[in-house]
Design a protein around this motif. Structure first.
Motif, mmCIF file in Angstrom:
data_model
loop_
_atom_site.group_PDB
_atom_site.id
_atom_site.type_symbol
_atom_site.label_atom_id
_atom_site.label_comp_id
_atom_site.label_asym_id
_atom_site.label_seq_id
_atom_site.Cartn_x
_atom_site.Cartn_y
_atom_site.Cartn_z
ATOM 1 N N CYS A 202 0.863 -1.178 0.000
ATOM 2 C CA CYS A 202 0.000 0.000 0.000
ATOM 3 C C CYS A 202 0.904 1.233 0.000
ATOM 4 C CB CYS A 202 -0.905 0.002 1.218
ATOM 5 S SG CYS A 202 -1.969 -1.452 1.332
ATOM 6 N N LEU A 203 0.985 1.885 -1.138
ATOM 7 C CA LEU A 203 1.888 3.012 -1.284
ATOM 8 C C LEU A 203 1.376 4.223 -0.509
ATOM 9 C CD1 LEU A 203 2.625 2.720 -5.096
ATOM 10 C CD2 LEU A 203 3.706 1.536 -3.181
ATOM 11 N N ARG A 204 2.315 5.039 -0.033
ATOM 12 C CA ARG A 204 1.955 6.228 0.730
ATOM 13 C C ARG A 204 1.090 7.156 -0.123
ATOM 14 N NH1 ARG A 204 7.169 8.544 2.719
ATOM 15 N NH2 ARG A 204 7.359 6.416 3.462
ATOM 16 N N SER A 205 0.033 7.678 0.480
ATOM 17 C CA SER A 205 -0.947 8.477 -0.263
ATOM 18 C C SER A 205 -0.377 9.811 -0.749
ATOM 19 C CB SER A 205 -2.182 8.732 0.605
ATOM 20 O OG SER A 205 -1.827 9.411 1.801
ATOM 21 N N THR A 206 0.779 10.226 -0.226
ATOM 22 C CA THR A 206 1.355 11.520 -0.615
ATOM 23 C C THR A 206 2.021 11.476 -1.987
ATOM 24 O OG1 THR A 206 3.359 10.933 0.618
ATOM 25 C CG2 THR A 206 1.715 12.277 1.759
ATOM 26 N N PHE A 207 2.217 10.283 -2.542
ATOM 27 C CA PHE A 207 2.851 10.176 -3.842
ATOM 28 C C PHE A 207 1.885 10.588 -4.951
ATOM 29 C CE2 PHE A 207 5.633 7.118 -1.603
ATOM 30 C CZ PHE A 207 6.860 7.671 -1.954
ATOM 31 N N GLY A 208 2.407 11.298 -5.944
ATOM 32 C CA GLY A 208 1.630 11.628 -7.126
ATOM 33 C C GLY A 208 1.598 10.453 -8.081
ATOM 34 N N VAL A 209 1.018 10.670 -9.237
ATOM 35 C CA VAL A 209 0.880 9.594 -10.219
ATOM 36 C C VAL A 209 2.245 9.075 -10.655
ATOM 37 C CG1 VAL A 209 0.045 9.007 -12.522
ATOM 38 C CG2 VAL A 209 -1.327 10.488 -11.035
ATOM 39 N N GLU A 210 3.178 9.980 -10.942
ATOM 40 C CA GLU A 210 4.500 9.563 -11.399
ATOM 41 C C GLU A 210 5.251 8.794 -10.319
ATOM 42 O OE1 GLU A 210 6.699 12.850 -12.852
ATOM 43 O OE2 GLU A 210 5.374 13.231 -14.572
ATOM 44 N N GLY A 211 5.121 9.275 -9.087
ATOM 45 C CA GLY A 211 5.793 8.593 -7.986
ATOM 46 C C GLY A 211 5.260 7.188 -7.776
ATOM 47 N N ARG A 212 3.941 7.014 -7.854
ATOM 48 C CA ARG A 212 3.337 5.691 -7.697
ATOM 49 C C ARG A 212 3.764 4.752 -8.823
ATOM 50 N NH1 ARG A 212 -1.309 8.689 -6.160
ATOM 51 N NH2 ARG A 212 -2.254 8.370 -8.217
ATOM 52 N N GLU A 213 3.808 5.294 -10.036
ATOM 53 C CA GLU A 213 4.215 4.459 -11.171
ATOM 54 C C GLU A 213 5.670 4.015 -11.037
ATOM 55 O OE1 GLU A 213 3.415 6.798 -14.614
ATOM 56 O OE2 GLU A 213 1.266 6.339 -14.634
ATOM 57 N N ARG A 214 6.527 4.936 -10.565
ATOM 58 C CA ARG A 214 7.942 4.588 -10.399
ATOM 59 C C ARG A 214 8.114 3.506 -9.348
ATOM 60 N NH1 ARG A 214 11.249 6.134 -6.590
ATOM 61 N NH2 ARG A 214 9.890 7.866 -5.931
ATOM 62 N N LEU A 215 7.454 3.675 -8.192
ATOM 63 C CA LEU A 215 7.567 2.682 -7.120
ATOM 64 C C LEU A 215 6.991 1.339 -7.550
ATOM 65 C CD1 LEU A 215 6.749 4.609 -3.813
ATOM 66 C CD2 LEU A 215 8.947 3.751 -4.605
ATOM 67 N N THR A 216 5.886 1.370 -8.270
ATOM 68 C CA THR A 216 5.262 0.127 -8.723
ATOM 69 C C THR A 216 6.218 -0.660 -9.617
ATOM 70 O OG1 THR A 216 3.036 1.084 -8.613
ATOM 71 C CG2 THR A 216 3.323 -0.863 -9.998
ATOM 72 N N GLU A 217 6.912 0.025 -10.515
ATOM 73 C CA GLU A 217 7.857 -0.644 -11.390
ATOM 74 C C GLU A 217 9.029 -1.202 -10.593
ATOM 75 O OE1 GLU A 217 7.629 -1.467 -14.599
ATOM 76 O OE2 GLU A 217 5.564 -0.725 -14.381
ATOM 77 N N GLU A 218 9.504 -0.435 -9.600
ATOM 78 C CA GLU A 218 10.607 -0.902 -8.766
ATOM 79 C C GLU A 218 10.215 -2.175 -8.012
ATOM 80 O OE1 GLU A 218 11.761 2.228 -6.189
ATOM 81 O OE2 GLU A 218 12.759 3.423 -7.742
ATOM 82 N N LEU A 219 8.998 -2.184 -7.482
ATOM 83 C CA LEU A 219 8.540 -3.337 -6.715
ATOM 84 C C LEU A 219 8.361 -4.562 -7.598
ATOM 85 C CD1 LEU A 219 5.947 -1.512 -4.436
ATOM 86 C CD2 LEU A 219 8.072 -2.576 -3.686
ATOM 87 N N LYS A 220 7.898 -4.345 -8.816
ATOM 88 C CA LYS A 220 7.706 -5.470 -9.734
ATOM 89 C C LYS A 220 9.037 -6.127 -10.087
ATOM 90 C CE LYS A 220 3.449 -3.912 -12.008
ATOM 91 N NZ LYS A 220 2.851 -3.441 -13.298
ATOM 92 N N ASN A 221 10.115 -5.371 -10.011
ATOM 93 C CA ASN A 221 11.421 -5.891 -10.379
ATOM 94 C C ASN A 221 12.136 -6.609 -9.242
ATOM 95 O OD1 ASN A 221 11.277 -4.961 -13.053
ATOM 96 N ND2 ASN A 221 12.040 -2.927 -12.474
ATOM 97 N N ILE A 222 11.555 -6.582 -8.044
ATOM 98 C CA ILE A 222 12.167 -7.302 -6.919
ATOM 99 C C ILE A 222 11.940 -8.794 -7.120
ATOM 100 C CG2 ILE A 222 12.079 -7.719 -4.430
ATOM 101 C CD1 ILE A 222 11.326 -4.839 -4.023
ATOM 102 N N PRO A 223 12.988 -9.603 -7.080
ATOM 103 C CA PRO A 223 12.819 -11.054 -7.275
ATOM 104 C C PRO A 223 11.893 -11.639 -6.201
ATOM 105 C CG PRO A 223 15.135 -10.424 -7.374
ATOM 106 C CD PRO A 223 14.391 -9.227 -6.873
ATOM 107 N N ARG A 224 11.066 -12.583 -6.604
ATOM 108 C CA ARG A 224 10.173 -13.261 -5.668
ATOM 109 C C ARG A 224 9.812 -14.616 -6.257
ATOM 110 N NH1 ARG A 224 7.238 -9.505 -8.440
ATOM 111 N NH2 ARG A 224 5.230 -10.164 -9.316
#
Length: 244
Positions: A202-224
């Motif tokens: 659950c991303l912090r609500s203070t992030f704008g659209v670009e910030g959420r998109e950047r974090l989402t891509e970073e998280l998707k790239n974490i190996p699991r």
């Protein structure tokens, strides 16, 4: 007597400011669920470490500990805890987690930790190492006004914790901010959680659209592990129902 024991099975205590109680001891053999709440004002400087909470209840399974003072907590005669929630504000000294990090929790299944202006990562990792049956983990910044300011420091173990390799099925992080230490923790937990079924960020609500998109891509790239379902939200709720 049975009616009395039943009425004492679930209890909660909300401490009043300046109640003059220095040692609060809970010794109830029939106690199963206990919530302890002690808040502080913005102008309150705490108890200076002069008060304490002592838990001595062998049947206790669910424990909620919300303490924004400098109170010390001690657990005696370790109960068979199944669920635990903690928010422990102690001026950079996360006393309850430190206390728990030295105890073996042989039945703990659900853990919710609410960091609040404390250096919580190191004792949190130590606690995970002592909770071999843990299945559900929630990191929740619900009580933190500025989670990005929380000091974070930890030494990543050189081995895989037992609960990660064989037990943890659900991991959720509310108020995730994407700091390097946050990423380091996820990079340690997600790839090593071999039984993980769902990871919710659950991303912090203070992030704008670009910030959420950047974090989402970073998280998707974490190996699991391939079977893990990774989901994202921008408006987390404050409720979390344990799966027991």
């Amino acid at each position: 007597m049975e009616d009395l024991q039943a009425s004492l099975a679930r209890r909660s205590v909300k401490r009043v400011k300046h109640d003059n109680v220095t040692a609060f001891c809970v010794k109830v053999p029939s106690l199963i669920s206990f919530a302890y709440l002690k808040f502080r004002d913005d102008n309150d400087v705490g108890d200076n470490g002069n008060s304490c909470l002592v838990i001595d209840s062998l049947r206790l399974k669910c424990f909620i500990f919300i303490d924004h003072s400098k109170e010390y907590c001690s657990i005696e005669n370790m109960p068979p805890l199944v669920s635990a929630t903690t928010s422990d504000y102690t001026y950079r000294d996360y006393k309850f987690l430190v206390c728990c990090s030295t105890i073996t929790f042989s039945r703990l299944v659900n853990l919710r930790i609410c960091p609040d202006e404390s250096n919580w990562l190191e004792p949190f990792i130590l606690l995970l190492g002592n909770a071999a049956t843990l299945k559900n983990i929630l990191v929740d910044y619900v009580f933190s006004c500025q989670p990005e300011d929380l000091p974070l420091s930890w030494n990543q173990p050189s081995f895989i914790l037992g609960c990660l390799s064989s037990q943890v099925e659900l991991f959720e992080w509310r108020g995730y901010g994407g700091r390097q230490k946050d990423k380091d923790l996820l990079t340690y937990i997600l790839p090593d959680s071999k039984c993980l079924k769902t990871a919710t960020m659950c991303l912090r609500s203070t992030f704008g659209v670009e910030g959420r998109e950047r974090l989402t891509e970073e998280l998707k790239n974490i190996p699991r592990v391939s079977s893990t379902s990774l989901s994202f939200h921008s408006n987390p709720t404050r409720e979390w129902r344990y799966i027991v």
